[in-house]
Design an enzyme around this catalytic site. Sequence first.
Site, PDB file in Angstrom:
ATOM      1  N   ILE A  14      91.214   8.449  51.087  1.00 46.63           N
ATOM      2  CA  ILE A  14      90.027   8.916  51.805  1.00 46.63           C
ATOM      3  C   ILE A  14      89.405  10.096  51.077  1.00 46.63           C
ATOM      4  O   ILE A  14      88.181  10.169  50.910  1.00 46.63           O
ATOM      5  CB  ILE A  14      90.388   9.267  53.260  1.00 46.63           C
ATOM      6  N   CYS A 126      87.642   6.381  62.921  1.00 52.84           N
ATOM      7  CA  CYS A 126      86.709   5.412  62.332  1.00 52.84           C
ATOM      8  C   CYS A 126      86.061   4.563  63.420  1.00 52.84           C
ATOM      9  O   CYS A 126      84.851   4.305  63.397  1.00 52.84           O
ATOM     10  CB  CYS A 126      87.430   4.537  61.311  1.00 52.84           C
ATOM     11  N   THR A 162      97.584   5.637  59.956  1.00 52.62           N
ATOM     12  CA  THR A 162      96.868   4.913  61.013  1.00 52.62           C
ATOM     13  C   THR A 162      97.847   4.157  61.900  1.00 52.62           C
ATOM     14  O   THR A 162      97.759   4.187  63.133  1.00 52.62           O
ATOM     15  CB  THR A 162      95.861   3.929  60.395  1.00 52.62           C
ATOM     16  N   ARG A 163      98.799   3.482  61.277  1.00 54.34           N
ATOM     17  CA  ARG A 163      99.743   2.671  62.047  1.00 54.34           C
ATOM     18  C   ARG A 163     100.618   3.533  62.949  1.00 54.34           C
ATOM     19  O   ARG A 163     101.002   3.117  64.045  1.00 54.34           O
ATOM     20  CB  ARG A 163     100.615   1.849  61.097  1.00 54.34           C
TER      21      ARG A 163
END
Length: 300
Positions: A14, A126, A162-163
């Site tokens: 990112i 997001c 994220t997970r």
Amino acid sequence: MTKASVAIVGSGNISTDLLYKLQRSEWLEPRWMIGIDPESEGLARARTMGLETSAEGVGWLLNQPEKPDLVFEATSAHVHRDSAPRYEAAGIRAVDLTPAAVGPAVVPPANLREHLGAPNVNMITCGGQATIPIVYAVSRVVDVPYAEIVASVASVSAGPGTRANIDEFTKTTSRGIETIGGAQRGKAIIILNPADPPMIMRDTIFCAIPEDADRAAITDSIHRVVADIQQYVPGYRLLNEPQFDDPSVVSGGQATVTTFVEVEGAGDFLPPYAGNLDIMTAAATKVGEEIAQKLLSVEA
């Protein structure tokens, strides 16, 4: 033209994608990238672009004789919570791409101008950046007692962070649907799509509305918000016209409007299917540019 100086804290995917976007900015000049892994690809790319880099963390940056005007942080929530008060003490404005939520949450089309003076702003998630503007577009026309979003992203674009934070994603996005989107109650769902080849980000936004709502005004408001987002995320688009349904048992007796959008990334560093990550870096760049314009106008 004078630009605001920028440091990027974090050297992962990112941060690297963000660097490419900042390099094109008319208002922001990336000067430093800070990480903790001296072998990271992000630091190597930053060096080739002429940035000063360090793998010694935020402490190194704050010990430099020249400080940045803004810092963009894409590390982790706990790291940013530790660093945020240090940035503020040093007079550095912060754009937070982690779930830390130290400062107010910002979605450019909805509430950015309310928080341009804040020392720290948070980019939510997001899914929030992709869907909250649509809820906002509806709620500025009519009351929205309930809004629900479903964000479907390519599984390969979802990293371990994220997970590990799916619950945090849903809670943070749900809160943003209410506090920024304007819905009385919000719900968020994320789906990690395992399709191969990977699918680009697709989102469904469901809003309950009054039965006698002005459908033309709602549609116009949605189109205007989409046009606003496309100024900084060209790959953001409606899949079809907003769909209106009369009250039914399925919708709990309420009329509804459902909007379908997709987000294709610019392909700067991340692949185009990773629109979920691209919209975060693009929105963060937009926020940074607006903050920089205000800073530079005050200094002038």
